[in-house]
Write a protein that holds these residues in place. Structure first.
Motif, PDB file in Angstrom:
ATOM      1  N   ARG A   1      54.893 -67.141  55.254  1.00 28.12           N
ATOM      2  CA  ARG A   1      54.861 -68.158  56.294  1.00 28.12           C
ATOM      3  C   ARG A   1      53.389 -68.457  56.591  1.00 28.12           C
ATOM      4  N   VAL A   2      52.963 -69.695  56.363  1.00 28.34           N
ATOM      5  CA  VAL A   2      51.554 -70.036  56.541  1.00 28.34           C
ATOM      6  C   VAL A   2      51.425 -71.290  57.394  1.00 28.34           C
ATOM      7  N   ALA A   3      50.225 -71.485  57.932  1.00 28.95           N
ATOM      8  CA  ALA A   3      49.937 -72.693  58.703  1.00 28.95           C
ATOM      9  C   ALA A   3      49.829 -73.881  57.758  1.00 28.95           C
ATOM     10  N   PRO A   4      50.054 -75.107  58.273  1.00 31.86           N
ATOM     11  CA  PRO A   4      49.939 -76.297  57.406  1.00 31.86           C
ATOM     12  C   PRO A   4      48.552 -76.377  56.770  1.00 31.86           C
ATOM     13  N   ARG A   5      48.528 -76.602  55.474  1.00 30.94           N
ATOM     14  CA  ARG A   5      47.267 -76.649  54.741  1.00 30.94           C
ATOM     15  C   ARG A   5      47.533 -77.235  53.364  1.00 30.94           C
ATOM     16  N   THR A   6      46.459 -77.530  52.647  1.00 24.40           N
ATOM     17  CA  THR A   6      46.617 -77.997  51.271  1.00 24.40           C
ATOM     18  C   THR A   6      46.879 -76.792  50.378  1.00 24.40           C
ATOM     19  N   LEU A   7      47.973 -76.841  49.627  1.00 26.66           N
ATOM     20  CA  LEU A   7      48.374 -75.708  48.794  1.00 26.66           C
ATOM     21  C   LEU A   7      48.301 -76.067  47.317  1.00 26.66           C
ATOM     22  N   PRO A   8      48.122 -75.050  46.488  1.00 22.40           N
ATOM     23  CA  PRO A   8      48.222 -75.298  45.046  1.00 22.40           C
ATOM     24  C   PRO A   8      49.611 -75.833  44.697  1.00 22.40           C
ATOM     25  N   ALA A   9      49.714 -76.479  43.576  1.00 23.61           N
ATOM     26  CA  ALA A   9      50.986 -77.063  43.161  1.00 23.61           C
ATOM     27  C   ALA A   9      51.965 -75.977  42.733  1.00 23.61           C
ATOM     28  N   VAL A  10      53.257 -76.336  42.768  1.00 28.60           N
ATOM     29  CA  VAL A  10      54.307 -75.430  42.299  1.00 28.60           C
ATOM     30  C   VAL A  10      54.027 -75.050  40.845  1.00 28.60           C
ATOM     31  N   GLY A  11      54.149 -73.753  40.554  1.00 29.97           N
ATOM     32  CA  GLY A  11      53.902 -73.256  39.212  1.00 29.97           C
ATOM     33  C   GLY A  11      52.520 -72.705  38.997  1.00 29.97           C
ATOM     34  N   GLU A  12      51.599 -72.971  39.929  1.00 27.30           N
ATOM     35  CA  GLU A  12      50.225 -72.485  39.782  1.00 27.30           C
ATOM     36  C   GLU A  12      50.102 -71.051  40.304  1.00 27.30           C
ATOM     37  N   PRO A  13      49.132 -70.293  39.763  1.00 24.22           N
ATOM     38  CA  PRO A  13      48.924 -68.916  40.241  1.00 24.22           C
ATOM     39  C   PRO A  13      48.198 -68.911  41.579  1.00 24.22           C
ATOM     40  N   ILE A  14      48.417 -67.833  42.348  1.00 24.10           N
ATOM     41  CA  ILE A  14      47.749 -67.669  43.633  1.00 24.10           C
ATOM     42  C   ILE A  14      47.647 -66.172  43.916  1.00 24.10           C
TER      43      ILE A  14
END
Length: 359
Positions: free
Chosen positions: A324-337
């Protein structure tokens, strides 16, 4: 008003099925206690025994200072609100509210005064001449609450009263019940399978599973210090992440072979070589740059923005996790994190009996 005390209360059916196993707890005078658990856990059976609708197989039940094991429901000074509204379709709102009082031979002035007071409290004054079929589900549920309210009982019993309402109405009627309790100060016992209702309504919560009480405490105490893995997973939305593995000096060695770093001091229960279940709330699973110190690698599977927060579904090998994270720009689905555990916010459980480990 009155307290309710249960001492080793049991329910065993004729076929040998044990529905409730030795329930012991006390609901204080004026308290709102919630009974919560999955379907079939015994919560409604427990409520029906308090109401007198189910015979008690063993133990003692007291309302106030009186043992009521063999007392008829009508003589227990309780009022019950059911999942179905159970309103008389041919009667107006006023007639539905007054019906129980008429059966108890109250005089006309008392009936009128109580009906008027209940209607004002629940915002039903303008609807007293309506039939149930001309009302919304939320309005009908308020009438069902009002019918219990006019009785002025010592104890209110509510058996999943919001189950038939849509999400918006559930929220508004839930708020109404909380406001009513604050206003009246009446003892209430509320049954639900919805953990959000339990957390927002209950001053204390009784968590049940398979007819047994798992834990009794305040909502936040249950959330912060669940007694076992069941309570940990049942309370909280989204549910707690569960990691299974072996404690190492550097982190938890998952059964899949991935090492999850402690990202700070290891929990006290994480003795090296010990098999361990570690629970992590979604808000305590932090996103990081791939390869960041104290992190482990994951892949983003789904991103669910819900306005003021985002639910990020992740995959670590075969293990599914959610953050659960605050609204932000996220990497695309399928990308590593990268993922990091929040130090000091981990919950450790024994794999053998799934009980909480604090040391």
């Amino acid at each position: 008003m009155a307290s309710v005390q249960l001492d080793q209360v049991r329910k065993v059916y004729d076929n040998g099925q044990v529905a409730v196993q030795g329930a012991t707890f006390q609901v204080a005078d004026g308290e709102l206690m919630v009974l919560v658990g999955p379907s079939g856990c015994g919560k409604s059976t427990l409520l029906r025994m308090i109401a007198g609708l189910e015979q008690i197989s063993g133990g003692t039940l007291k309302i106030g200072e009186r043992v009521v094991n063999e007392v008829a429901p009508k003589d227990r000074d309780i009022a019950m609100v059911f999942q179905s509204y159970a309103l008389y379709p041919h009667m107006t709102v006023a007639e539905n509210l007054a019906f129980g009082l008429k059966l108890r031979k109250h005089d006309k002035a008392t009936i009128q005064a109580r009906v008027k007071a209940a209607a004002e409290t629940l915002g039903l004054t303008s609807m007293l001449d309506k039939l149930p079929k001309a009302m919304s589900g939320g309005q009908r549920q308020r009438v069902a609450l009002g019918r219990a309210l006019v009785r002025e009982p010592a104890v209110f019993l509510l058996d999943e009263p919001l189950s038939n309402l849509d999400a918006k109405l559930r929220t508004s009627v839930r708020t109404e019940i909380a406001r009513l309790h604050r206003q009246l100060g009446t003892t209430m016992i509320y049954v639900t399978h919805d953990q959000v209702e339990a957390m927002t309504l209950g001053q204390r919560i009784v968590v049940l599973k398979d007819g047994q009480i798992q834990q009794i405490d305040t909502p936040m105490a249950l959330y912060d210090r669940p007694a076992n893995l069941f309570v940990a997973g049942f309370l909280g939305s989204p549910a707690m992440n569960v990691l299974r593995g072996t404690a190492a000096a550097q982190g938890l060695q998952l059964e899949t072979g991935v090492l999850v770093p402690w990202n700070g001091a290891a929990p006290a229960a994480a003795r090296v070589g010990r098999s361990l279940i570690v629970g992590v709330r979604p808000e305590d699973l932090h996103l990081a740059e791939p390869g960041a110190p104290g992190s482990f690698a994951a892949t983003i599977e789904t991103v669910e923005p819900v306005g003021n927060e985002i639910f990020v579904h992740l995959r670590v090998g075969t293990l599914a996790l959610i953050a659960r994270v605050a609204p932000r720009t996220l990497p695309a689905v399928g990308e590593p994190i990268g993922l990091q555990l929040a130090a000091g916010r981990l919950h450790c459980f024994d794999p053998a009996d799934e009980r909480r480990l604090d040391a």
